[in-house]
Design a protein around this motif. Sequence first.
Motif, PDB file in Angstrom:
ATOM      1  N   PHE A  48     -15.064  -3.852   9.827  1.00  0.00           N
ATOM      2  CA  PHE A  48     -14.127  -4.520   8.918  1.00  0.00           C
ATOM      3  C   PHE A  48     -12.685  -4.478   9.423  1.00  0.00           C
ATOM      4  O   PHE A  48     -11.776  -4.891   8.712  1.00  0.00           O
ATOM      5  N   ALA A  49     -12.493  -3.992  10.651  1.00  0.00           N
ATOM      6  CA  ALA A  49     -11.160  -3.958  11.269  1.00  0.00           C
ATOM      7  C   ALA A  49     -10.148  -3.236  10.386  1.00  0.00           C
ATOM      8  O   ALA A  49      -9.060  -3.744  10.090  1.00  0.00           O
ATOM      9  N   ILE A  50     -10.505  -2.035   9.959  1.00  0.00           N
ATOM     10  CA  ILE A  50      -9.646  -1.243   9.077  1.00  0.00           C
ATOM     11  C   ILE A  50      -8.961  -0.148   9.883  1.00  0.00           C
ATOM     12  O   ILE A  50      -9.609   0.588  10.636  1.00  0.00           O
ATOM     13  N   ASP A  51      -7.660  -0.037   9.725  1.00  0.00           N
ATOM     14  CA  ASP A  51      -6.894   1.027  10.363  1.00  0.00           C
ATOM     15  C   ASP A  51      -7.077   2.294   9.537  1.00  0.00           C
ATOM     16  O   ASP A  51      -6.503   2.444   8.462  1.00  0.00           O
ATOM     17  N   MET A  52      -7.856   3.223  10.043  1.00  0.00           N
ATOM     18  CA  MET A  52      -8.196   4.413   9.269  1.00  0.00           C
ATOM     19  C   MET A  52      -7.023   5.359   9.076  1.00  0.00           C
ATOM     20  O   MET A  52      -7.051   6.215   8.193  1.00  0.00           O
ATOM     21  N   ASP A  53      -5.983   5.249   9.873  1.00  0.00           N
ATOM     22  CA  ASP A  53      -4.894   6.222   9.836  1.00  0.00           C
ATOM     23  C   ASP A  53      -3.840   5.920   8.775  1.00  0.00           C
ATOM     24  O   ASP A  53      -2.941   6.725   8.566  1.00  0.00           O
ATOM     25  N   ARG A  54      -3.917   4.775   8.113  1.00  0.00           N
ATOM     26  CA  ARG A  54      -2.878   4.460   7.138  1.00  0.00           C
ATOM     27  C   ARG A  54      -3.110   5.235   5.849  1.00  0.00           C
ATOM     28  O   ARG A  54      -4.110   5.045   5.169  1.00  0.00           O
ATOM     29  N   ASP A  55      -2.176   6.116   5.522  1.00  0.00           N
ATOM     30  CA  ASP A  55      -2.326   6.920   4.308  1.00  0.00           C
ATOM     31  C   ASP A  55      -1.208   6.680   3.309  1.00  0.00           C
ATOM     32  O   ASP A  55      -1.122   7.343   2.283  1.00  0.00           O
ATOM     33  N   ARG A  56      -0.309   5.713   3.618  1.00  0.00           N
ATOM     34  CA  ARG A  56       0.777   5.399   2.696  1.00  0.00           C
ATOM     35  C   ARG A  56       0.841   3.891   2.473  1.00  0.00           C
ATOM     36  O   ARG A  56       0.499   3.104   3.341  1.00  0.00           O
ATOM     37  N   GLN A  57       1.299   3.518   1.280  1.00  0.00           N
ATOM     38  CA  GLN A  57       1.435   2.094   0.956  1.00  0.00           C
ATOM     39  C   GLN A  57       2.845   1.758   0.490  1.00  0.00           C
ATOM     40  O   GLN A  57       3.128   0.616   0.113  1.00  0.00           O
ATOM     41  N   SER A  58       3.743   2.739   0.539  1.00  0.00           N
ATOM     42  CA  SER A  58       5.070   2.538  -0.040  1.00  0.00           C
ATOM     43  C   SER A  58       5.837   1.402   0.599  1.00  0.00           C
ATOM     44  O   SER A  58       6.627   0.724  -0.062  1.00  0.00           O
ATOM     45  N   TYR A  59       5.634   1.151   1.920  1.00  0.00           N
ATOM     46  CA  TYR A  59       6.424   0.100   2.550  1.00  0.00           C
ATOM     47  C   TYR A  59       5.966  -1.303   2.161  1.00  0.00           C
ATOM     48  O   TYR A  59       6.599  -2.287   2.513  1.00  0.00           O
ATOM     49  N   PHE A  60       4.864  -1.401   1.405  1.00  0.00           N
ATOM     50  CA  PHE A  60       4.434  -2.699   0.896  1.00  0.00           C
ATOM     51  C   PHE A  60       5.039  -3.012  -0.479  1.00  0.00           C
ATOM     52  O   PHE A  60       4.846  -4.092  -1.013  1.00  0.00           O
ATOM     53  N   SER A  61       5.746  -2.050  -1.036  1.00  0.00           N
ATOM     54  CA  SER A  61       6.218  -2.205  -2.411  1.00  0.00           C
ATOM     55  C   SER A  61       7.407  -3.162  -2.507  1.00  0.00           C
ATOM     56  O   SER A  61       8.161  -3.341  -1.556  1.00  0.00           O
ATOM     57  N   THR A  62       7.553  -3.747  -3.670  1.00  0.00           N
ATOM     58  CA  THR A  62       8.726  -4.538  -4.017  1.00  0.00           C
ATOM     59  C   THR A  62       9.225  -4.032  -5.359  1.00  0.00           C
ATOM     60  O   THR A  62       8.458  -3.993  -6.330  1.00  0.00           O
ATOM     61  N   PHE A  63      10.476  -3.620  -5.405  1.00  0.00           N
ATOM     62  CA  PHE A  63      11.023  -3.097  -6.658  1.00  0.00           C
ATOM     63  C   PHE A  63      11.235  -4.263  -7.622  1.00  0.00           C
ATOM     64  O   PHE A  63      12.070  -5.139  -7.389  1.00  0.00           O
ATOM     65  N   GLN A  64      10.435  -4.293  -8.678  1.00  0.00           N
ATOM     66  CA  GLN A  64      10.489  -5.369  -9.654  1.00  0.00           C
ATOM     67  C   GLN A  64      10.659  -4.768 -11.049  1.00  0.00           C
ATOM     68  O   GLN A  64       9.708  -4.646 -11.815  1.00  0.00           O
ATOM     69  N   PRO A  65      11.888  -4.384 -11.380  1.00  0.00           N
ATOM     70  CA  PRO A  65      12.121  -3.725 -12.671  1.00  0.00           C
ATOM     71  C   PRO A  65      11.811  -4.636 -13.847  1.00  0.00           C
ATOM     72  O   PRO A  65      12.126  -5.824 -13.832  1.00  0.00           O
ATOM     73  N   SER A  66      11.184  -4.071 -14.847  1.00  0.00           N
ATOM     74  CA  SER A  66      10.799  -4.854 -16.025  1.00  0.00           C
ATOM     75  C   SER A  66      11.979  -5.046 -16.965  1.00  0.00           C
ATOM     76  O   SER A  66      12.761  -4.130 -17.208  1.00  0.00           O
ATOM     77  N   ARG A  67      12.085  -6.261 -17.484  1.00  0.00           N
ATOM     78  CA  ARG A  67      13.059  -6.556 -18.547  1.00  0.00           C
ATOM     79  C   ARG A  67      12.333  -6.891 -19.839  1.00  0.00           C
ATOM     80  O   ARG A  67      12.954  -7.380 -20.788  1.00  0.00           O
ATOM     81  N   ASN A  68      11.042  -6.633 -19.845  1.00  0.00           N
ATOM     82  CA  ASN A  68      10.227  -6.979 -21.001  1.00  0.00           C
ATOM     83  C   ASN A  68      10.260  -5.849 -22.034  1.00  0.00           C
ATOM     84  O   ASN A  68       9.274  -5.148 -22.264  1.00  0.00           O
ATOM     85  N   HIS A  69      11.437  -5.649 -22.604  1.00  0.00           N
ATOM     86  CA  HIS A  69      11.591  -4.614 -23.633  1.00  0.00           C
ATOM     87  C   HIS A  69      12.705  -5.053 -24.575  1.00  0.00           C
ATOM     88  O   HIS A  69      13.419  -6.026 -24.317  1.00  0.00           O
TER      89      HIS A  69
END
Length: 322
Positions: free
Chosen positions: A193-214
């Motif tokens: 499945f061509a998976i990189d087994m060494d990746r243990d973090r996902q933080s660099y994929f994040s996008t800060f999207q603060p909610s205003r739904n309040h």
Amino acid sequence: MKKIAVLLSKNYKLLSVAAILEVFETVNKFHLANNEEKPFLIKLLASPEEAAKNNEAFGYPLLAINTPEVMDLILLPAFTTENMPQTIQTNSACIPHLIKQYNQGASIGTFCTGAFLLGASGLLNGKIATTHVDASSGFAIAFPEVKLKADKTVTQDGRLYTSGGATSSFHLLLHLIQEFCGKEMAIKTAKVFAIDMDRDRQSYFSTFQPSRNHNDDLVAIAQEKIESNYHDTATIEELIKDIPSSRRNIVRRFKQITGITPIEYLQQTRIEAAKKLLERTAQQMSEIIFHSGYSDPKAFRKIFKKSVGMTPSQYREKFQVR
């Protein structure tokens, strides 16, 4: 042979279910090709109403979630939804049966936003977990007793497993295969499945999207001030000083609504701005630091790496639009 059941919850994401079934079926085929017993007996679970209408789905046996048969592992796929509280409520009838299965010895694994259903069961209270990185703030607010590790690709706490978003699901699948079938089979599957087994973090994929739904006007004012003035090198106290409330009250209400403190909100807003500049411009690092609201390059790099999981230069190399 391990009995594995995938829950076809309402609003489940088809891609998530397909990935689970494909990976475990591939491992079964590897064993059969070697004249060995397949290690996994795959079944699907659904509501009693759905199971009464169909006795199979996707070519696998379909059982009611209230089946007395105890599974070795129950997997909760991701949800396709824009209203997670409503989706959890829609699937709330599944929760008592998941708890019962767990108490009888079943392990439970979740993929991406599937962690919300497990969180609603209370089984994750006091335990570590992860979910899709962009859903982590909502998860933290909904389930404050869970020890959320938003940057992690995969977590395991006893018999409870969780994974991050999208392709992180494959890392949990590899983790489970290694646990049940050994590392050699996990590596073989990763290659297919061509998976990189060494990746243990996902933080660099994040996008800060603060909610205003309040409906908290005080928090909304604080959010607006931070987002409009993050590039100034002012402290959080200076940014919110004109808000007609005590700092203590603002911080309390702000964290209750957003899941993070105003200081953390300011940091994440600044880091998100820096990420966009790194992706979209050829500005020098000193310019990016200044335009992001930082005056100390060393502090900026330290905060950036802690938040994103890599240095600013590494992030630019990986994500810059050329």
